[in-house]
Design a protein around this motif. Structure first.
Motif, PDB file in Angstrom:
ATOM      1  N   THR A  95     -22.964  65.641  18.866  1.00 30.80           N
ATOM      2  CA  THR A  95     -22.364  67.015  19.183  1.00 30.80           C
ATOM      3  C   THR A  95     -23.343  67.809  19.958  1.00 30.80           C
ATOM      4  O   THR A  95     -22.972  68.352  20.990  1.00 30.80           O
ATOM      5  CB  THR A  95     -21.651  67.775  18.109  1.00 30.80           C
ATOM      6  OG1 THR A  95     -23.076  68.215  16.970  1.00 30.80           O
ATOM      7  CG2 THR A  95     -20.676  66.835  17.271  1.00 30.80           C
ATOM      8  N   HIS A  96     -24.568  67.904  19.617  1.00 31.39           N
ATOM      9  CA  HIS A  96     -25.569  68.595  20.206  1.00 31.39           C
ATOM     10  C   HIS A  96     -25.739  67.831  21.517  1.00 31.39           C
ATOM     11  O   HIS A  96     -26.060  68.572  22.578  1.00 31.39           O
ATOM     12  CB  HIS A  96     -26.743  68.546  19.388  1.00 31.39           C
ATOM     13  CG  HIS A  96     -26.604  69.547  18.364  1.00 31.39           C
ATOM     14  ND1 HIS A  96     -26.054  70.478  18.026  1.00 31.39           N
ATOM     15  CD2 HIS A  96     -27.033  69.172  16.900  1.00 31.39           C
ATOM     16  CE1 HIS A  96     -26.102  70.991  16.819  1.00 31.39           C
ATOM     17  NE2 HIS A  96     -26.597  70.148  15.899  1.00 31.39           N
ATOM     18  N   HIS A  97     -25.957  66.584  21.748  1.00 29.23           N
ATOM     19  CA  HIS A  97     -26.161  66.017  22.768  1.00 29.23           C
ATOM     20  C   HIS A  97     -25.398  65.656  23.963  1.00 29.23           C
ATOM     21  O   HIS A  97     -25.579  65.949  25.277  1.00 29.23           O
ATOM     22  CB  HIS A  97     -26.684  64.364  22.524  1.00 29.23           C
ATOM     23  CG  HIS A  97     -27.132  63.616  23.781  1.00 29.23           C
ATOM     24  ND1 HIS A  97     -26.098  62.780  24.333  1.00 29.23           N
ATOM     25  CD2 HIS A  97     -28.148  63.456  24.441  1.00 29.23           C
ATOM     26  CE1 HIS A  97     -26.733  62.265  25.433  1.00 29.23           C
ATOM     27  NE2 HIS A  97     -27.801  62.455  25.387  1.00 29.23           N
ATOM     28  N   SER A  98     -23.899  65.779  23.588  1.00 26.83           N
ATOM     29  CA  SER A  98     -22.772  65.688  24.400  1.00 26.83           C
ATOM     30  C   SER A  98     -22.300  67.162  24.962  1.00 26.83           C
ATOM     31  O   SER A  98     -21.984  67.817  24.240  1.00 26.83           O
ATOM     32  CB  SER A  98     -21.605  65.140  23.990  1.00 26.83           C
ATOM     33  OG  SER A  98     -21.748  63.706  23.531  1.00 26.83           O
ATOM     34  N   ASP A  99     -22.740  67.222  26.137  1.00 26.58           N
ATOM     35  CA  ASP A  99     -22.165  68.762  26.898  1.00 26.58           C
ATOM     36  C   ASP A  99     -21.054  68.606  27.555  1.00 26.58           C
ATOM     37  O   ASP A  99     -20.515  69.495  28.160  1.00 26.58           O
ATOM     38  CB  ASP A  99     -23.253  69.281  27.795  1.00 26.58           C
ATOM     39  CG  ASP A  99     -23.633  68.206  28.740  1.00 26.58           C
ATOM     40  OD1 ASP A  99     -23.107  67.194  28.917  1.00 26.58           O
ATOM     41  OD2 ASP A  99     -24.304  68.597  29.869  1.00 26.58           O
ATOM     42  N   GLU A 100     -20.272  67.538  27.229  1.00 21.31           N
ATOM     43  CA  GLU A 100     -19.111  67.422  27.949  1.00 21.31           C
ATOM     44  C   GLU A 100     -18.096  66.594  27.051  1.00 21.31           C
ATOM     45  O   GLU A 100     -18.664  66.071  25.865  1.00 21.31           O
ATOM     46  CB  GLU A 100     -19.113  66.761  29.280  1.00 21.31           C
ATOM     47  CG  GLU A 100     -19.784  65.246  29.198  1.00 21.31           C
ATOM     48  CD  GLU A 100     -19.785  64.668  30.720  1.00 21.31           C
ATOM     49  OE1 GLU A 100     -19.545  63.594  30.781  1.00 21.31           O
ATOM     50  OE2 GLU A 100     -20.130  65.834  31.451  1.00 21.31           O
ATOM     51  N   HIS A 101     -16.606  66.492  27.117  1.00 22.54           N
ATOM     52  CA  HIS A 101     -15.715  65.592  26.553  1.00 22.54           C
ATOM     53  C   HIS A 101     -16.083  64.251  26.737  1.00 22.54           C
ATOM     54  O   HIS A 101     -15.693  63.686  27.896  1.00 22.54           O
ATOM     55  CB  HIS A 101     -14.511  66.113  26.741  1.00 22.54           C
ATOM     56  CG  HIS A 101     -13.450  65.459  25.963  1.00 22.54           C
ATOM     57  ND1 HIS A 101     -12.113  65.561  25.945  1.00 22.54           N
ATOM     58  CD2 HIS A 101     -13.411  64.265  25.035  1.00 22.54           C
ATOM     59  CE1 HIS A 101     -11.435  64.819  25.610  1.00 22.54           C
ATOM     60  NE2 HIS A 101     -12.209  64.195  24.817  1.00 22.54           N
ATOM     61  N   ASN A 102     -16.727  63.338  26.122  1.00 23.51           N
ATOM     62  CA  ASN A 102     -16.736  62.112  26.120  1.00 23.51           C
ATOM     63  C   ASN A 102     -15.872  61.413  25.126  1.00 23.51           C
ATOM     64  O   ASN A 102     -16.015  61.386  23.935  1.00 23.51           O
ATOM     65  CB  ASN A 102     -18.273  61.455  25.902  1.00 23.51           C
ATOM     66  CG  ASN A 102     -18.605  60.061  26.066  1.00 23.51           C
ATOM     67  OD1 ASN A 102     -17.565  59.327  25.906  1.00 23.51           O
ATOM     68  ND2 ASN A 102     -19.481  59.538  26.345  1.00 23.51           N
ATOM     69  N   PRO A 103     -14.717  60.614  25.733  1.00 20.79           N
ATOM     70  CA  PRO A 103     -13.646  60.312  24.809  1.00 20.79           C
ATOM     71  C   PRO A 103     -14.056  59.044  23.817  1.00 20.79           C
ATOM     72  O   PRO A 103     -13.318  59.012  22.903  1.00 20.79           O
ATOM     73  CB  PRO A 103     -12.378  59.724  26.060  1.00 20.79           C
ATOM     74  CG  PRO A 103     -13.330  59.508  27.123  1.00 20.79           C
ATOM     75  CD  PRO A 103     -14.220  60.577  27.157  1.00 20.79           C
ATOM     76  N   HIS A 104     -14.979  58.416  24.163  1.00 22.30           N
ATOM     77  CA  HIS A 104     -15.411  57.159  23.412  1.00 22.30           C
ATOM     78  C   HIS A 104     -16.368  57.777  22.196  1.00 22.30           C
ATOM     79  O   HIS A 104     -16.011  57.323  20.950  1.00 22.30           O
ATOM     80  CB  HIS A 104     -16.529  56.297  24.255  1.00 22.30           C
ATOM     81  CG  HIS A 104     -15.787  55.992  25.589  1.00 22.30           C
ATOM     82  ND1 HIS A 104     -14.715  55.074  25.439  1.00 22.30           N
ATOM     83  CD2 HIS A 104     -16.209  56.109  26.766  1.00 22.30           C
ATOM     84  CE1 HIS A 104     -14.268  54.777  26.616  1.00 22.30           C
ATOM     85  NE2 HIS A 104     -15.139  55.184  27.465  1.00 22.30           N
ATOM     86  N   ILE A 105     -17.072  59.054  22.511  1.00 22.31           N
ATOM     87  CA  ILE A 105     -17.699  59.655  21.302  1.00 22.31           C
ATOM     88  C   ILE A 105     -16.454  60.156  20.476  1.00 22.31           C
ATOM     89  O   ILE A 105     -16.856  60.138  18.950  1.00 22.31           O
ATOM     90  CB  ILE A 105     -18.621  60.693  21.906  1.00 22.31           C
ATOM     91  CG1 ILE A 105     -20.143  59.983  22.384  1.00 22.31           C
ATOM     92  CG2 ILE A 105     -19.021  61.795  20.680  1.00 22.31           C
ATOM     93  CD1 ILE A 105     -20.807  61.202  23.124  1.00 22.31           C
ATOM     94  N   VAL A 106     -15.541  60.888  21.036  1.00 18.67           N
ATOM     95  CA  VAL A 106     -14.488  61.364  20.243  1.00 18.67           C
ATOM     96  C   VAL A 106     -13.934  60.296  19.400  1.00 18.67           C
ATOM     97  O   VAL A 106     -13.713  60.358  18.133  1.00 18.67           O
ATOM     98  CB  VAL A 106     -13.448  62.150  20.845  1.00 18.67           C
ATOM     99  CG1 VAL A 106     -12.086  62.442  20.098  1.00 18.67           C
ATOM    100  CG2 VAL A 106     -14.220  63.296  21.616  1.00 18.67           C
ATOM    101  N   ALA A 107     -13.581  59.080  19.958  1.00 22.76           N
ATOM    102  CA  ALA A 107     -12.590  58.156  19.239  1.00 22.76           C
ATOM    103  C   ALA A 107     -13.815  57.587  18.144  1.00 22.76           C
ATOM    104  O   ALA A 107     -13.087  57.184  17.029  1.00 22.76           O
ATOM    105  CB  ALA A 107     -12.403  57.000  20.321  1.00 22.76           C
ATOM    106  N   ALA A 108     -14.864  57.342  18.432  1.00 22.78           N
ATOM    107  CA  ALA A 108     -15.938  56.710  17.384  1.00 22.78           C
ATOM    108  C   ALA A 108     -15.910  57.646  16.130  1.00 22.78           C
ATOM    109  O   ALA A 108     -16.058  57.354  15.022  1.00 22.78           O
ATOM    110  CB  ALA A 108     -17.108  56.560  18.025  1.00 22.78           C
ATOM    111  N   LEU A 109     -16.106  58.792  16.470  1.00 23.31           N
ATOM    112  CA  LEU A 109     -16.141  59.770  15.334  1.00 23.31           C
ATOM    113  C   LEU A 109     -14.738  60.042  14.484  1.00 23.31           C
ATOM    114  O   LEU A 109     -14.940  60.220  13.434  1.00 23.31           O
ATOM    115  CB  LEU A 109     -16.662  61.328  15.983  1.00 23.31           C
ATOM    116  CG  LEU A 109     -18.059  61.468  16.350  1.00 23.31           C
ATOM    117  CD1 LEU A 109     -18.308  62.827  16.662  1.00 23.31           C
ATOM    118  CD2 LEU A 109     -19.109  61.035  15.348  1.00 23.31           C
TER     119      LEU A 109
END
Length: 322
Positions: A95-109
């Motif tokens: 969450t600190h590293h991603s400064d934008e909406h990465n859908p793959h990060i969201v889906a993984a979490l």
């Protein structure tokens, strides 16, 4: 009864082996080769492949070779409480590293949160997903990252249009060896062999304007170790080896002792309560913002180049506020 149990256990181990081999062989494998590796006959392998398919694995067959569709493959991981906490730390860092909406990060979490039985941890990870979800999405960046990920996973050359910091744009053909994230800024990098320069180079993914997969494959040299390659880097840039000597005052010294800032660090306590920090790192470009962040609590003693740069930045800031 024991013989039946051993056979079931043996089959389960064989299925895991076949699954692992097929996933890590993008071009697929022949049944005769799988049979030789597993020490069984071909009919057993055909039954195992059918079992994997019935289990929901995306098994494909083409011209006598079998493989797994890596794009639609879903792994299964079981975690204990402490392992879940470790992933929670990783989720918070995401969450600190991603400064934008990465859908793959969201889906993984989201999947991680849904799969954890402990409600406290799963709720915290779900909240981390919501934080990333609320940020704006840059579709071009996501497509480029997906292409680089596929190139790295499948060992395929990728053609890049790269914009350097000085705005110069070049066309590159790169064999990705490693993808790394910066520990200090929300940025990701691809490290690989660059045919234009004839050497290993590091590219900031945010500066890649276009990425296209080529049909040509490559192999990562067996002597390439990302940990060794980045061993002197402060972040991801391994430039000229530089000896750093910093002097911290008594107020800041306890904080310096709390962390391992670099594997090469040596800390020497001083009679006045302060401490000296010495490190050998790859250049000063990445460490400069970190040094500036300590303000007047640190003095650069070496190298002269870093000392002059910090003094220049201090004078510029003074001019703004006076």
């Amino acid at each position: 009864m024991n013989d039946a149990h051993d056979r079931i256990r043996s089959k389960a181990a064989r299925l895991r082996r076949i699954e692992h081999r097929l996933y890590n062989t993008p071009a697929g494998m022949r049944v005769i080769d799988l049979a030789a590796e597993c020490g069984v006959d071909r009919r057993t392998i055909y039954r195992d492949l059918a079992a994997l398919d019935e289990m929901g694995l995306p098994v494909w067959e083409l011209h006598g070779r079998f493989g797994i569709d890596r794009a639609s493959y879903l792994s299964t991981v079981r975690l204990n409480l402490n392992e879940a906490i470790a992933l929670y730390f990783a989720a918070r860092l995401l969450t600190h590293h991603s400064d934008e909406h990465n859908p793959h990060i969201v889906a993984a979490l989201d999947k991680l949160a849904a799969g954890l039985p402990d409600q406290t941890i799963s709720s915290a990870i779900a909240q981390a997903a919501n934080v990333v979800r609320a940020r704006p999405m840059r579709s071009d960046y996501i497509r480029i990252l997906e292409t680089l990920t596929r190139a790295w996973a499948d060992r395929r050359i990728v053609q890049l249009r790269y914009r350097a910091l000085n705005r110069e744009t070049t066309e590159r053909e790169v064999a990705p060896y490693f993808i790394e994230v910066s520990r200090s800024t929300p940025a990701a990098y691809v490290i690989g062999y660059d045919r234009l320069r004839g050497a290993i180079r590091t590219f900031k993914i945010e500066r890649i304007e276009r990425a296209m997969l080529l049909d040509e494959s490559y192999s990562i040299p067996p002597d390439f170790d990302p940990s060794t390659f980045l061993s002197n880097a402060w972040g991801v840039m391994d430039e000229v080896e530089t000896h750093i000597h910093l002097r911290f005052n008594a107020q800041t010294a306890p904080r310096i002792h709390e962390s391992v800032w670099h594997h090469s660090q040596e800390i020497e306590d001083r009679a006045d309560g302060g401490c000296d920090l010495r490190m050998t790192i790859g250049g000063i470009r990445e460490v400069l913002p970190w040094v500036l962040g300590w303000g007047a609590d640190v003095e650069v003693l070496a190298p002269d180049e870093l000392r002059r740069e910090v003094a220049t930045q201090a004078q510029r800031m003074l001019a703004i506020y006076t």
